[in-house]
Design an enzyme around this catalytic site. Structure first.
Site, PDB file in Angstrom:
ATOM      1  N   ASP A   1     -12.665   1.895  40.907  1.00 30.47           N
ATOM      2  CA  ASP A   1     -13.571   0.738  41.003  1.00 30.47           C
ATOM      3  C   ASP A   1     -13.344   0.119  42.376  1.00 30.47           C
ATOM      4  O   ASP A   1     -12.308  -0.504  42.625  1.00 30.47           O
ATOM      5  CB  ASP A   1     -13.283  -0.290  39.899  1.00 30.47           C
ATOM      6  CG  ASP A   1     -14.228  -1.491  39.970  1.00 30.47           C
ATOM      7  OD1 ASP A   1     -15.114  -1.504  40.861  1.00 30.47           O
ATOM      8  OD2 ASP A   1     -14.096  -2.410  39.130  1.00 30.47           O
TER       9      ASP A   1
ATOM     10  N   SER B   1     -13.295 -10.996  39.847  1.00 28.27           N
ATOM     11  CA  SER B   1     -14.277 -10.458  40.799  1.00 28.27           C
ATOM     12  C   SER B   1     -15.618 -10.425  40.078  1.00 28.27           C
ATOM     13  O   SER B   1     -16.066  -9.403  39.595  1.00 28.27           O
ATOM     14  CB  SER B   1     -13.832  -9.076  41.301  1.00 28.27           C
ATOM     15  OG  SER B   1     -14.063  -8.064  40.362  1.00 28.27           O
TER      16      SER B   1
ATOM     17  N   LYS C   1     -12.865   0.641  29.339  1.00 30.70           N
ATOM     18  CA  LYS C   1     -11.969   0.264  30.434  1.00 30.70           C
ATOM     19  C   LYS C   1     -11.218  -0.977  29.978  1.00 30.70           C
ATOM     20  O   LYS C   1     -11.779  -2.063  29.917  1.00 30.70           O
ATOM     21  CB  LYS C   1     -12.783  -0.019  31.701  1.00 30.70           C
ATOM     22  CG  LYS C   1     -11.892  -0.196  32.920  1.00 30.70           C
ATOM     23  CD  LYS C   1     -12.670  -0.241  34.213  1.00 30.70           C
ATOM     24  CE  LYS C   1     -13.122  -1.634  34.538  1.00 30.70           C
ATOM     25  NZ  LYS C   1     -13.429  -1.845  35.962  1.00 30.70           N
TER      26      LYS C   1
ATOM     27  N   GLU D   1     -17.078   3.165  40.430  1.00 35.93           N
ATOM     28  CA  GLU D   1     -17.720   1.899  40.024  1.00 35.93           C
ATOM     29  C   GLU D   1     -17.946   0.989  41.228  1.00 35.93           C
ATOM     30  O   GLU D   1     -17.076   0.887  42.095  1.00 35.93           O
ATOM     31  CB  GLU D   1     -16.795   1.235  38.995  1.00 35.93           C
ATOM     32  CG  GLU D   1     -17.315  -0.064  38.413  1.00 35.93           C
ATOM     33  CD  GLU D   1     -16.314  -0.643  37.388  1.00 35.93           C
ATOM     34  OE1 GLU D   1     -15.628   0.137  36.688  1.00 35.93           O
ATOM     35  OE2 GLU D   1     -16.209  -1.886  37.313  1.00 35.93           O
TER      36      GLU D   1
ATOM     37  N   ASP E   1     -21.368  -2.371  37.958  1.00 39.91           N
ATOM     38  CA  ASP E   1     -20.722  -3.496  37.259  1.00 39.91           C
ATOM     39  C   ASP E   1     -21.366  -4.775  37.808  1.00 39.91           C
ATOM     40  O   ASP E   1     -22.348  -5.276  37.244  1.00 39.91           O
ATOM     41  CB  ASP E   1     -19.210  -3.440  37.502  1.00 39.91           C
ATOM     42  CG  ASP E   1     -18.463  -4.668  36.987  1.00 39.91           C
ATOM     43  OD1 ASP E   1     -19.075  -5.472  36.270  1.00 39.91           O
ATOM     44  OD2 ASP E   1     -17.272  -4.842  37.319  1.00 39.91           O
TER      45      ASP E   1
ATOM     46  N   GLU F   1      -4.136  -6.557  36.087  1.00 40.82           N
ATOM     47  CA  GLU F   1      -4.440  -5.740  34.907  1.00 40.82           C
ATOM     48  C   GLU F   1      -3.289  -4.805  34.541  1.00 40.82           C
ATOM     49  O   GLU F   1      -3.466  -3.861  33.775  1.00 40.82           O
ATOM     50  CB  GLU F   1      -5.721  -4.937  35.141  1.00 40.82           C
ATOM     51  CG  GLU F   1      -6.929  -5.851  35.296  1.00 40.82           C
ATOM     52  CD  GLU F   1      -8.230  -5.098  35.501  1.00 40.82           C
ATOM     53  OE1 GLU F   1      -8.213  -3.861  35.618  1.00 40.82           O
ATOM     54  OE2 GLU F   1      -9.271  -5.774  35.547  1.00 40.82           O
TER      55      GLU F   1
ATOM     56  N   LYS G   1     -19.703  -5.535  29.824  1.00 36.49           N
ATOM     57  CA  LYS G   1     -18.707  -6.592  29.644  1.00 36.49           C
ATOM     58  C   LYS G   1     -19.392  -7.722  28.898  1.00 36.49           C
ATOM     59  O   LYS G   1     -20.211  -8.443  29.486  1.00 36.49           O
ATOM     60  CB  LYS G   1     -18.283  -7.154  31.005  1.00 36.49           C
ATOM     61  CG  LYS G   1     -17.353  -6.302  31.819  1.00 36.49           C
ATOM     62  CD  LYS G   1     -17.158  -6.967  33.193  1.00 36.49           C
ATOM     63  CE  LYS G   1     -16.184  -6.196  34.039  1.00 36.49           C
ATOM     64  NZ  LYS G   1     -16.283  -6.580  35.466  1.00 36.49           N
TER      65      LYS G   1
ATOM     66  N   HIS H   1      -7.438  -8.371  42.569  1.00 34.78           N
ATOM     67  CA  HIS H   1      -6.483  -8.416  41.459  1.00 34.78           C
ATOM     68  C   HIS H   1      -5.022  -8.309  41.918  1.00 34.78           C
ATOM     69  O   HIS H   1      -4.116  -8.244  41.101  1.00 34.78           O
ATOM     70  CB  HIS H   1      -6.757  -7.282  40.467  1.00 34.78           C
ATOM     71  CG  HIS H   1      -8.072  -7.418  39.770  1.00 34.78           C
ATOM     72  ND1 HIS H   1      -8.614  -6.427  39.008  1.00 34.78           N
ATOM     73  CD2 HIS H   1      -8.946  -8.444  39.718  1.00 34.78           C
ATOM     74  CE1 HIS H   1      -9.771  -6.828  38.517  1.00 34.78           C
ATOM     75  NE2 HIS H   1      -9.999  -8.041  38.941  1.00 34.78           N
TER      76      HIS H   1
ATOM     77  N   HIS I   1     -13.057  -4.647  29.549  1.00 35.54           N
ATOM     78  CA  HIS I   1     -12.304  -5.900  29.538  1.00 35.54           C
ATOM     79  C   HIS I   1     -12.601  -6.696  30.808  1.00 35.54           C
ATOM     80  O   HIS I   1     -13.377  -6.275  31.650  1.00 35.54           O
ATOM     81  CB  HIS I   1     -10.800  -5.575  29.464  1.00 35.54           C
ATOM     82  CG  HIS I   1     -10.259  -4.892  30.699  1.00 35.54           C
ATOM     83  ND1 HIS I   1      -8.918  -4.731  30.934  1.00 35.54           N
ATOM     84  CD2 HIS I   1     -10.886  -4.330  31.781  1.00 35.54           C
ATOM     85  CE1 HIS I   1      -8.721  -4.120  32.082  1.00 35.54           C
ATOM     86  NE2 HIS I   1      -9.895  -3.864  32.610  1.00 35.54           N
ATOM     87  N   ARG I   2     -11.917  -7.844  30.983  1.00 28.15           N
ATOM     88  CA  ARG I   2     -11.920  -8.585  32.240  1.00 28.15           C
ATOM     89  C   ARG I   2     -10.487  -8.633  32.753  1.00 28.15           C
ATOM     90  O   ARG I   2      -9.539  -8.356  32.010  1.00 28.15           O
ATOM     91  CB  ARG I   2     -12.436 -10.021  32.061  1.00 28.15           C
ATOM     92  CG  ARG I   2     -13.820 -10.169  31.489  1.00 28.15           C
ATOM     93  CD  ARG I   2     -14.934  -9.528  32.258  1.00 28.15           C
ATOM     94  NE  ARG I   2     -15.026  -9.743  33.681  1.00 28.15           N
ATOM     95  CZ  ARG I   2     -16.052 -10.326  34.308  1.00 28.15           C
ATOM     96  NH1 ARG I   2     -17.066 -10.809  33.598  1.00 28.15           N
ATOM     97  NH2 ARG I   2     -16.093 -10.416  35.622  1.00 28.15           N
ATOM     98  N   SER I   3     -10.336  -9.033  34.004  1.00 26.87           N
ATOM     99  CA  SER I   3      -8.966  -9.049  34.544  1.00 26.87           C
ATOM    100  C   SER I   3      -8.110 -10.134  33.887  1.00 26.87           C
ATOM    101  O   SER I   3      -6.903  -9.974  33.749  1.00 26.87           O
ATOM    102  CB  SER I   3      -8.992  -9.197  36.059  1.00 26.87           C
ATOM    103  OG  SER I   3      -9.844 -10.245  36.450  1.00 26.87           O
TER     104      SER I   3
ATOM    105  N   GLN J   1     -10.238  -1.940  44.228  1.00 31.45           N
ATOM    106  CA  GLN J   1      -9.680  -2.800  43.188  1.00 31.45           C
ATOM    107  C   GLN J   1      -8.938  -2.057  42.075  1.00 31.45           C
ATOM    108  O   GLN J   1      -7.933  -2.548  41.570  1.00 31.45           O
ATOM    109  CB  GLN J   1     -10.818  -3.630  42.596  1.00 31.45           C
ATOM    110  CG  GLN J   1     -10.396  -4.655  41.579  1.00 31.45           C
ATOM    111  CD  GLN J   1     -11.587  -5.464  41.091  1.00 31.45           C
ATOM    112  OE1 GLN J   1     -12.025  -6.378  41.766  1.00 31.45           O
ATOM    113  NE2 GLN J   1     -12.116  -5.129  39.926  1.00 31.45           N
ATOM    114  N   GLU J   2      -9.457  -0.888  41.676  1.00 28.99           N
ATOM    115  CA  GLU J   2      -8.836  -0.219  40.523  1.00 28.99           C
ATOM    116  C   GLU J   2      -8.818   1.292  40.701  1.00 28.99           C
ATOM    117  O   GLU J   2      -9.844   1.895  40.991  1.00 28.99           O
ATOM    118  CB  GLU J   2      -9.622  -0.546  39.233  1.00 28.99           C
ATOM    119  CG  GLU J   2      -9.580  -2.019  38.893  1.00 28.99           C
ATOM    120  CD  GLU J   2     -10.675  -2.422  37.908  1.00 28.99           C
ATOM    121  OE1 GLU J   2     -11.084  -1.591  37.075  1.00 28.99           O
ATOM    122  OE2 GLU J   2     -11.128  -3.572  38.004  1.00 28.99           O
TER     123      GLU J   2
HETATM  124  C1  2PG Z   1     -14.029  -5.279  37.165  1.00 22.87           C
HETATM  125  C2  2PG Z   1     -13.197  -6.233  36.363  1.00 22.87           C
HETATM  126  C3  2PG Z   1     -12.430  -5.699  35.208  1.00 22.87           C
HETATM  127  P1  2PG Z   1     -12.940  -8.775  36.775  1.00 22.87           P
HETATM  128  O1  2PG Z   1     -14.389  -5.546  38.307  1.00 22.87           O
HETATM  129  O2  2PG Z   1     -14.431  -4.253  36.655  1.00 22.87           O
HETATM  130  O3  2PG Z   1     -11.595  -4.634  35.499  1.00 22.87           O
HETATM  131  O4  2PG Z   1     -12.597  -7.227  37.075  1.00 22.87           O
HETATM  132  O5  2PG Z   1     -12.731  -9.011  35.342  1.00 22.87           O
HETATM  133  O6  2PG Z   1     -11.986  -9.536  37.664  1.00 22.87           O
HETATM  134  O7  2PG Z   1     -14.371  -8.983  37.176  1.00 22.87           O
HETATM  135 MG    MG Z   2     -15.767  -3.616  38.276  1.00 23.03          MG
END
Ligand code: 2PG
Ligand code: MG
Length: 417
Positions: A238, A43, A385, A283, A309, A202, A334, A149, A362-364, A158-159
């Site tokens: 998130d 994303s 994160k 987020e 983000d 994740e 990131k 994800h 991190h990234r997914s 998403q999270e």
């Molecule tokens: C986010 C991330 C990581 P992605 O949106 O914060 O958790 O997702 O790495 O897919 O952008």
């Molecule tokens: Mg995010």
């Protein structure tokens, strides 16, 4: 700092935790060779650098090999000094020539090699170079995932995240989150008949429930784990708002709850969730093109950290203006969104200087590398994160335990919420 010579650079294609190809780089500085690979997001924000050159990971490796003659043989006068060379050899604004992932893998490998050639771990070299006091970030752990994800049927947010704000040290912090994760698994298997406890990208559960139900269950699991351990666990979310927003209808589409909300209605809905569940971290609550909605929400929930983000994509200029506009009180950092550790460190500093919260992330699609943990400890990041369950996620948390043995595991950064 001391000048040290780059003696070698090798690049190769490897796979990330999702099975996608990415770039890994080895850099040798004064006889010390270090290796680093870059993660990939699914994303992604529109303003991130391009992750790969034309031709994908292979194209990036080719481009980096061609450029390596301009890096090998040069001297570095600090852990982040290779970044200037990377900018020169790429020469574009968005790293489209070599790709942001090739840039980041080189930036990180060179930083580790520079530190290692002087007998230091990365976090210490960074903190000394930047003048940051080393501290262990609080883990911000994904225990339930939806959106981009997870498969269809999972919630749109998403999270669903846990922050063990009451932990006294890093071991206690990880244990509390793991216990809450296990309790959540039990609650989900009671709640959703026949649900085989599937996982998102994740490592969090990805159950077929609505957003509100998911929050209820995560909140219950966190409360039970808090009661059992005595460690207060706060909730975060998130939304990944750009993925929930439907530009054709102009609505935020929360199908699993039967909700199709305008921006204004989404501000109220999220405000209600914050009140009801005590959410302390939120987020990307809206599309990255609606900073004014971020500001409106941040005003209505002043005690919650609204975090950018996709909105700010780790860019120092965007982070500075979003904090100044009152749109956010926290920013995701990131490194591969900008391709260089030095730029990511500058973003963390900007947050720190303005009393906002820098969140290393991190990234997914991840690798088992753990330089993100060193980056977070050495650069003012108050949260990290990095997921919780899965080897590529736990690798970062386990590295925090090791770093804790050196800096003091109770030097866990605090979050007063
Ligand atoms: C986010 C991330 C990581 P992605 O949106 O914060 O958790 O997702 O790495 O897919 O952008
Ligand atoms: Mg995010």
């Amino acid at each position: 700092m001391e000048s040290r010579r780059v003696e070698g650079l090798r690049a190769r294609v490897v796979f990330d935790s999702r099975g996608d190809k990415t770039v890994e780089v080895e850099v040798t500085v004064e006889g010390y060779t270090a290796r680093a690979a870059a993660p990939s997001g699914k994303s992604r924000g529109k303003r991130e650098v391009k992750p790969f050159a034309d031709g994908g990971a292979e194209g990036s490796v080719r481009a980096l090999r061609e450029a390596s003659g301009k890096i090998v043989g040069e001297t570095l006068d600090g852990p982040l000094a290779v970044d200037r060379l990377l900018r020169e050899v790429d020469g574009t604004e968005d790293f489209s020539r070599i790709g942001g992932n090739a840039a980041l893998a080189t930036s990180a490998a060179a930083a580790i090699a520079y530190a290692g050639s002087g007998g230091e771990p990365l976090y210490r070299s960074l903190s000394r170079y930047l003048g940051a006091d080393p501290g262990i970030p609080l883990p911000l752990s994904n225990v339930l995932g939806g959106g981009a994800h997870a498969g269809s049927g999972a919630p749109e947010f998403q999270e669903y995240l846990l922050i063990p704000v009451g932990a006294k040290d890093v071991m206690e912090a990880i244990e509390a989150n793991v216990l809450a994760y296990r309790k959540l698994g039990r609650l989900l298997s009671q709640e959703v008949k026949g649900y085989p406890l599937g996982k998102g990208d994740e490592g969090g559960y990805a159950p077929p429930v609505g957003n509100r139900k998911a929050l209820e269950l995560v909140a219950r699991a966190a409360e039970e784990a808090s009661d059992e351990t005595g460690v207060r666990i706060a909730l975060g979310l998130d939304v990944a708002g750009s993925n929930v927003f439907d530009p054709r209808s102009g609505r935020y589409t929360l199908r699993s709850d039967g909700l199709y909300l305008t921006g204004e209605e989404m501000v109220s809905f999220l405000g209600e969730l914050v009140d009801r569940f005590g959410i302390v971290y939120l987020e990307d609550p809206f599309s990255e093109d609606s900073p004014e909605l971020f500001a409106e929400l941040q005003r209505s929930v002043p005690n919650t950290f609204v975090c950018g983000d996709d909105l700010v994509v780790t860019r120092p200029d965007l982070i500075r203006s979003a904090i100044e506009a009152g749109s956010i009180r926290a920013a995701i950092v990131k490194p591969n969104q900008v391709g260089l550790l030095s730029l990511a460190a500058e973003s963390a500093r900007i947050c720190h200087d303005r009393r906002a919260l820098p969140v290393a992330s991190h990234r997914s699609g991840e690798t088992t590398d753990a330089y993100l943990s060193h980056f977070a400890v050495g650069t003012w990041c108050r949260l990290i994160k990095c997921g919780l369950i899965g080897g590529e996620r736990m690798a970062k948390l386990n590295e925090l335990l090791r770093i804790g043995e050196e800096v003091g595991s109770d030097r866990l950064r605090r979050l007063s919420v």
